[in-house]
Design a protein around this motif. Structure first.
Motif, mmCIF file in Angstrom:
data_model
loop_
_atom_site.group_PDB
_atom_site.id
_atom_site.type_symbol
_atom_site.label_atom_id
_atom_site.label_comp_id
_atom_site.label_asym_id
_atom_site.label_seq_id
_atom_site.Cartn_x
_atom_site.Cartn_y
_atom_site.Cartn_z
ATOM 1 N N GLN A 176 0.842 -1.195 0.000
ATOM 2 C CA GLN A 176 0.000 0.000 0.000
ATOM 3 C C GLN A 176 0.880 1.248 0.000
ATOM 4 O OE1 GLN A 176 -1.807 -1.359 3.610
ATOM 5 N NE2 GLN A 176 -3.812 -1.591 2.639
ATOM 6 N N ARG A 177 0.417 2.304 -0.696
ATOM 7 C CA ARG A 177 1.200 3.549 -0.816
ATOM 8 C C ARG A 177 0.746 4.604 0.198
ATOM 9 N NH1 ARG A 177 3.840 0.330 -3.720
ATOM 10 N NH2 ARG A 177 4.735 0.954 -5.725
ATOM 11 N N GLU A 178 -0.002 4.163 1.145
ATOM 12 C CA GLU A 178 -0.537 5.121 2.126
ATOM 13 C C GLU A 178 -0.675 4.428 3.491
ATOM 14 O OE1 GLU A 178 -4.006 8.183 1.533
ATOM 15 O OE2 GLU A 178 -4.819 6.328 2.350
ATOM 16 N N ILE A 179 -0.331 5.208 4.535
ATOM 17 C CA ILE A 179 -0.539 4.675 5.902
ATOM 18 C C ILE A 179 -1.528 5.611 6.590
ATOM 19 C CG2 ILE A 179 0.543 4.066 8.101
ATOM 20 C CD1 ILE A 179 3.260 4.056 6.604
ATOM 21 N N ARG A 180 -2.579 5.046 7.163
ATOM 22 C CA ARG A 180 -3.542 5.879 7.907
ATOM 23 C C ARG A 180 -3.437 5.517 9.397
ATOM 24 N NH1 ARG A 180 -7.144 9.081 5.809
ATOM 25 N NH2 ARG A 180 -7.368 9.148 3.531
ATOM 26 N N ALA A 233 -6.873 11.751 12.930
ATOM 27 C CA ALA A 233 -6.373 10.893 11.851
ATOM 28 C C ALA A 233 -5.167 11.545 11.182
ATOM 29 C CB ALA A 233 -7.479 10.656 10.838
ATOM 30 N N PHE A 234 -4.180 10.715 10.892
ATOM 31 C CA PHE A 234 -2.966 11.195 10.215
ATOM 32 C C PHE A 234 -2.738 10.331 8.968
ATOM 33 C CE2 PHE A 234 -2.590 12.384 14.595
ATOM 34 C CZ PHE A 234 -2.058 13.676 14.559
ATOM 35 N N ARG A 235 -2.241 10.966 7.880
ATOM 36 C CA ARG A 235 -1.997 10.233 6.636
ATOM 37 C C ARG A 235 -0.515 10.344 6.288
ATOM 38 N NH1 ARG A 235 -1.415 11.760 1.488
ATOM 39 N NH2 ARG A 235 -1.927 10.232 -0.109
ATOM 40 N N THR A 236 0.079 9.177 5.964
ATOM 41 C CA THR A 236 1.487 9.151 5.569
ATOM 42 C C THR A 236 1.594 8.520 4.179
ATOM 43 O OG1 THR A 236 2.118 8.849 7.882
ATOM 44 C CG2 THR A 236 3.804 8.371 6.250
ATOM 45 N N GLU A 237 2.240 9.254 3.280
ATOM 46 C CA GLU A 237 2.415 8.743 1.920
ATOM 47 C C GLU A 237 3.679 7.884 1.864
ATOM 48 O OE1 GLU A 237 3.374 10.401 -2.562
ATOM 49 O OE2 GLU A 237 2.988 11.830 -0.953
ATOM 50 N N VAL A 238 3.606 6.762 1.170
ATOM 51 C CA VAL A 238 4.775 5.897 1.020
ATOM 52 C C VAL A 238 5.287 6.025 -0.430
ATOM 53 C CG1 VAL A 238 5.673 3.534 1.179
ATOM 54 C CG2 VAL A 238 3.870 4.298 2.751
ATOM 55 N N ARG A 239 6.537 6.482 -0.539
ATOM 56 C CA ARG A 239 7.112 6.646 -1.891
ATOM 57 C C ARG A 239 8.253 5.642 -2.066
ATOM 58 N NH1 ARG A 239 7.800 13.196 -1.674
ATOM 59 N NH2 ARG A 239 5.598 13.667 -1.314
ATOM 60 N N PHE A 240 8.255 4.982 -3.200
ATOM 61 C CA PHE A 240 9.302 3.998 -3.466
ATOM 62 C C PHE A 240 10.426 4.644 -4.285
ATOM 63 C CE2 PHE A 240 8.059 -0.173 -1.947
ATOM 64 C CZ PHE A 240 6.794 0.114 -1.460
ATOM 65 N N TYR A 241 11.663 4.316 -3.933
ATOM 66 C CA TYR A 241 12.824 4.833 -4.661
ATOM 67 C C TYR A 241 13.641 3.639 -5.165
ATOM 68 C CZ TYR A 241 11.631 9.378 -2.705
ATOM 69 O OH TYR A 241 10.973 10.531 -2.383
ATOM 70 N N ALA A 242 14.353 3.894 -6.265
ATOM 71 C CA ALA A 242 15.103 2.806 -6.906
ATOM 72 C C ALA A 242 16.331 2.426 -6.104
ATOM 73 C CB ALA A 242 15.520 3.231 -8.324
ATOM 74 N N ASP A 243 16.980 3.420 -5.519
ATOM 75 C CA ASP A 243 18.191 3.099 -4.749
ATOM 76 C C ASP A 243 18.310 4.019 -3.535
ATOM 77 O OD1 ASP A 243 19.473 5.605 -5.608
ATOM 78 O OD2 ASP A 243 19.441 4.616 -7.601
ATOM 79 N N ALA A 244 19.268 3.664 -2.687
ATOM 80 C CA ALA A 244 19.455 4.385 -1.419
ATOM 81 C C ALA A 244 19.886 5.825 -1.654
ATOM 82 C CB ALA A 244 20.487 3.661 -0.570
ATOM 83 N N ALA A 245 20.702 6.054 -2.696
ATOM 84 C CA ALA A 245 21.216 7.402 -2.962
ATOM 85 C C ALA A 245 20.066 8.343 -3.306
ATOM 86 C CB ALA A 245 22.237 7.355 -4.093
ATOM 87 N N ALA A 294 4.185 -1.399 11.677
ATOM 88 C CA ALA A 294 2.846 -1.919 11.360
ATOM 89 C C ALA A 294 2.662 -1.997 9.841
ATOM 90 C CB ALA A 294 1.782 -1.010 11.988
ATOM 91 N N TRP A 295 3.178 -0.990 9.090
ATOM 92 C CA TRP A 295 3.070 -0.990 7.615
ATOM 93 C C TRP A 295 3.838 -2.173 7.030
ATOM 94 C CZ3 TRP A 295 6.712 -0.578 3.683
ATOM 95 C CH2 TRP A 295 6.195 -0.345 2.408
ATOM 96 N N LEU A 296 5.035 -2.431 7.574
ATOM 97 C CA LEU A 296 5.860 -3.547 7.099
ATOM 98 C C LEU A 296 5.122 -4.872 7.327
ATOM 99 C CD1 LEU A 296 9.381 -2.453 8.445
ATOM 100 C CD2 LEU A 296 8.774 -2.755 6.040
ATOM 101 N N ALA A 297 4.582 -5.033 8.560
ATOM 102 C CA ALA A 297 3.910 -6.292 8.911
ATOM 103 C C ALA A 297 2.709 -6.534 8.002
ATOM 104 C CB ALA A 297 3.468 -6.242 10.368
ATOM 105 N N ARG A 298 1.909 -5.463 7.850
ATOM 106 C CA ARG A 298 0.691 -5.612 7.050
ATOM 107 C C ARG A 298 1.033 -5.957 5.596
ATOM 108 N NH1 ARG A 298 -1.967 -1.674 9.155
ATOM 109 N NH2 ARG A 298 -1.175 -0.053 7.774
ATOM 110 N N ASN A 299 2.057 -5.293 5.043
ATOM 111 C CA ASN A 299 2.355 -5.450 3.627
ATOM 112 C C ASN A 299 3.209 -6.672 3.305
ATOM 113 O OD1 ASN A 299 1.044 -3.122 2.141
ATOM 114 N ND2 ASN A 299 2.003 -2.112 3.909
ATOM 115 N N LEU A 300 3.810 -7.230 4.351
ATOM 116 C CA LEU A 300 4.529 -8.498 4.131
ATOM 117 C C LEU A 300 3.548 -9.592 3.690
ATOM 118 C CD1 LEU A 300 7.190 -9.115 6.948
ATOM 119 C CD2 LEU A 300 7.516 -9.345 4.484
ATOM 120 N N VAL A 301 2.359 -9.512 4.268
ATOM 121 C CA VAL A 301 1.376 -10.550 3.960
ATOM 122 C C VAL A 301 0.274 -10.050 3.019
ATOM 123 C CG1 VAL A 301 1.771 -11.850 6.072
ATOM 124 C CG2 VAL A 301 0.142 -9.960 6.086
#
Lengths: 315, 433
Positions: free
Chosen positions: B74-78, B100-112, B159-166
């Motif tokens: 998911q690209r969003e955490i509520r 309520a708080f909203r956090t956007e999850v952005r994916f990046y190709a590399d650490a840099a 919590a985001w990691l746990a939820r999205n692992l499964v």
């Protein structure tokens, strides 16, 4: 009223009071004298039951001093203070309550006393607002409240102006007339001469003088007379030395010559005598002499005309 | 030595009235609870605002997923936060308002790239997930700032990691539960009466606060009275009024009057605090699950009297052998601290109120009053009556010894000025009949 019998108090094996005995009679003003460190305060603390003697006995009304006697004995110590942040009336009423008065009675008594020492307008003020002399008067009141039968006053005149000293003396005499006995400890020997009947002097814890003030002065008098006259005194037989100051002559006599013979010789020569008396040393000089003797030092006292003129003695 | 009740009464009355009329007394009476109230408000507010701030700042999180496990994540955490206060109110009629708080999850190709985005303030944190994450669970998290005491951001990301692992691999309900496996947990624990009792968050707070509050009140009341004694004796020594007093009253009567009058002043402080506290928070207390037996008040009073007698006697003796308030406080601070030692070991005592440490401190007279009050009000352990009796007996014995010794020191020390006596001298005075 008060009998001190062979009382001894020792601190660290050093006797501070050493077998002291004396008696204070009802209604008298009794002086307790001595140099600093003589043991006066320790003796007073034992009389007031603050300290207990190691040996000997202190009797008040013929029995050992006990708790109930605290209401009959008042003490104004040399090192004294007041509750600085309390109101004058409250401090005094508190002392009254400690003397056994009911709270209302204590306040009433405090007001009367404060009026007597001319502090009636200050009773609602805090103690710290008072001058040193005024505080001194409040302190005297702490000893007067509850009408004790024995008042022990340690240096009561220190820090007072002459007017207040006079006020203190008046109050002492009033109390004495009312039957209060006063034990006065002071270094102001002139006051002792003026107000005290008898005196006891201690030095290094021991009694060194004891008797009426008059007798003490006479016992220590040298063989001399003091004459006040406006005439010039001639050389008289039997006079070893003659000094004059402001119309007052001090004649030191040969041992075999009596004061009566000198007086007769003066009358015979037509000298107009204003006063004639035995030269007695002031108590202060006797004090210094006795203390110095105790220290192994000797110093002759000055001669001074005492109040004891021959006329005054009935001649 | 016979004691005159009228004189003791006069001293007690004066000490009480003089003390309660002082500005410092009013300051203690009003200032101390006001101070604690302000501190509590500030710390509670700071804690709440800290959580809000952490979530507020967590607007965007960068993820570098080298494991491939989170490709379809998911690209969003509520996140929803329900404030603590209304939560007491499972019994409260007021509904809790949540934030309520909203956090956007952005994916990046590399650490840099993620690091550049972090430095450029596009995201507030980045999570680097290595290829072997599934095997060893290792990952790196980079943050723009770090709070020492808050782990809110960590919990949100975990919590985001746990939820999205499964996520996408199992049912969505299971995924949600994996993220928050004990979200609706209700714990029941055995209480001192042997009953299972609901241990919700409110209950846990109370389990902690009640013993602390009661023992703090007891400790303060003992020490406040003791401090008044110390101050009174020191002032009398400084003002040189004692010799005048000692002609009117003996040292034992003076000490007894002071103990009574200033003990009453100490009780007045605590009585006022408790009274005002009950008035102000009465309605709230009525709905709180606080159940304390009535006999506890009696036991508290016994501990107050004995503790006050013990500390008060010692502090009076200190006042008598020192020349002024400053000197007196230098000596007294050690004894005052002893009364509060149990608070340093608070966690251990409350976790194991029947443990060896708690027992030892409740039998040791200087710490007995506060420790036993903690144990008696703690919800997770009953104190055997013999321990209470032994503790009271030991404290009573210590108070009697302190009173006798201090009375002797008081008698000797009152009229001494100048150099303070040495400890062996003081002990000699205390032991001299």
């Amino acid at each position: 009223m008060l009998r001190v019998l062979e009382v001894t108090k020792t601190y660290e094996e050093r006797p501070v009071v050493d077998r002291v005995s004396f008696e204070v009679r009802p209604g008298e003003i009794f002086a307790l004298l001595g140099p600093n460190g003589a043991g006066k305060t320790t003796l007073i603390r034992m009389i007031t039951d603050i300290l207990r003697p190691d040996s000997g006995e202190i009797l008040f009304d013929g029995r050992p001093v006990e708790a109930r006697d605290r209401r009959e004995i008042a003490y104004l110590p040399e090192e004294r203070g007041l509750y600085r942040r309390s109101r004058v009336i409250d401090v005094l009423a508190y002392f009254g309550e400690l003397k056994g008065l009911a709270p209302r009675e204590a306040r009433k008594s405090a007001r009367t006393l404060l009026d007597r020492v001319e502090l009636g307008d200050w009773l609602e003020k805090q103690v710290q607002a008072l001058s040193k002399g005024m505080q001194q008067k409040v302190q005297l009141c702490t000893a007067l409240i509850g009408e004790p039968r024995l008042m022990i006053l340690d240096e009561p005149f220190t820090g007072l102006d002459p007017l207040n000293v006079q006020l203190f003396e008046e109050i002492l005499h009033e109390r004495r007339a009312a039957g209060t006995t006063v034990l006065l400890s002071t270094h102001q020997m002139s006051k002792v001469e003026q107000v005290c009947d008898r005196a006891l002097m201690i030095n290094r814890g021991r009694v060194v003088l004891h008797g009426t003030v008059r007798d003490l002065r006479r016992q220590h008098a040298d063989h001399a007379v003091v004459i006040r006259t406006e005439d010039t005194l001639p050389n008289l037989p039997g006079v070893l030395a003659m000094t004059t100051t402001n119309g007052e002559y001090l004649l030191t006599l040969e041992p075999q010559v009596s004061s009566d013979e000198v007086l007769a010789a003066l009358v015979q020569r037509g000298i107009r005598i204003e006063s004639f008396g035995i030269a007695t040393p002031p108590l202060e000089d006797i004090f210094v002499k006795v203390v110095n003797q105790g220290l192994g030092l000797e110093r002759e006292p000055r001669m001074r005309d005492g109040a004891e003129t021959l006329a005054g003695k009935g001649r | 030595m016979s004691l005159d009740r009228q004189r003791i009464g006069a001293v007690a009355r004066r000490e009480f009235l003089t003390t309660v009329r002082r500005r410092a007394f009013l300051l203690t009476l009003i200032g101390t609870p006001a101070y604690f109230a302000v501190i509590t408000l500030i710390s509670t507010g700071a804690e709440l605002s800290g959580r809000h701030q952490a979530l507020d700042e967590l607007r965007a999180v960068g993820v570098v997923d080298s494991s491939g496990l989170f490709a379809g994540a998911q690209r969003e955490i509520r996140t929803e936060i329900t404030p603590d206060a209304p939560r007491f109110g499972q019994r409260s009629p007021l509904p809790a308002a949540s934030l309520a708080f909203r956090t956007e999850v952005r994916f990046y190709a590399d650490a840099a790239t993620a690091e550049a985005a972090l430095r450029g303030k596009e995201i507030s944190q980045s999570v680097i997930i290595p290829p072997d994450y599934l095997e060893n669970g290792r990952l790196r998290r980079y943050a723009r700032s770090n709070s020492l005491f808050s782990n809110t951001d960590r919990r949100v990301i975990a919590a985001w990691l746990a939820r999205n692992l499964v996520f996408g691999r199992v049912d969505s309900m299971i995924a949600r539960r994996v993220a928050r496996p004990a979200e609706g947990e209700v714990l029941y624990a055995l209480n001192r009466r042997g009953e299972f009792e609901l241990k919700d968050e409110a209950r846990e707070v109370l389990d902690f606060l009640v013993p602390v509050m009661f023992s703090m009140l007891l400790g303060l009341s003992i020490i406040i009275g003791g401090q008044y004694l110390l101050q009174g004796v020191s002032e009398e020594k400084e003002s040189r009024i004692l010799e005048s007093l000692m002609c009117h009253i003996n040292a034992d009567e003076l000490m007894a009057g002071k103990l009574l009058g200033l003990g009453a002043a100490g009780l007045l402080v605590i009585g006022t605090w408790v009274g005002v506290g009950l008035l102000v928070s009465g309605p709230m207390l009525a709905v709180l699950p606080i159940r304390l037996p009535i006999w506890l008040l009696g036991v508290g009073l016994i501990y107050f009297l004995l503790g006050y007698l013990f500390f008060g006697s010692i502090l009076t003796g200190i006042g008598a052998v020192t020349n002024n308030m400053r000197e007196a406080q230098q000596f007294s601070v050690w004894f005052t601290l002893a009364n509060f030692v149990p608070f340093i070991m608070l966690t251990t005592i409350l976790t194991r109120p029947d443990g060896v440490l708690a027992l030892a401190l409740s039998l040791f007279p200087p710490t007995a009053a506060t420790t036993m009050m903690m144990r008696l009000t703690a919800q997770n352990g009953a104190v055997p009556p013999w321990q209470v009796a032994l503790s009271i007996a030991l404290l009573a014995l210590a108070a009697w010894i302190a009173l006798r010794g201090s009375a002797r020191v008081f008698r000797t020390g009152l009229l001494m000025y100048g150099k303070s006596p040495s400890l062996p001298e003081i002990l000699r005075w205390a032991l001299r009949p």
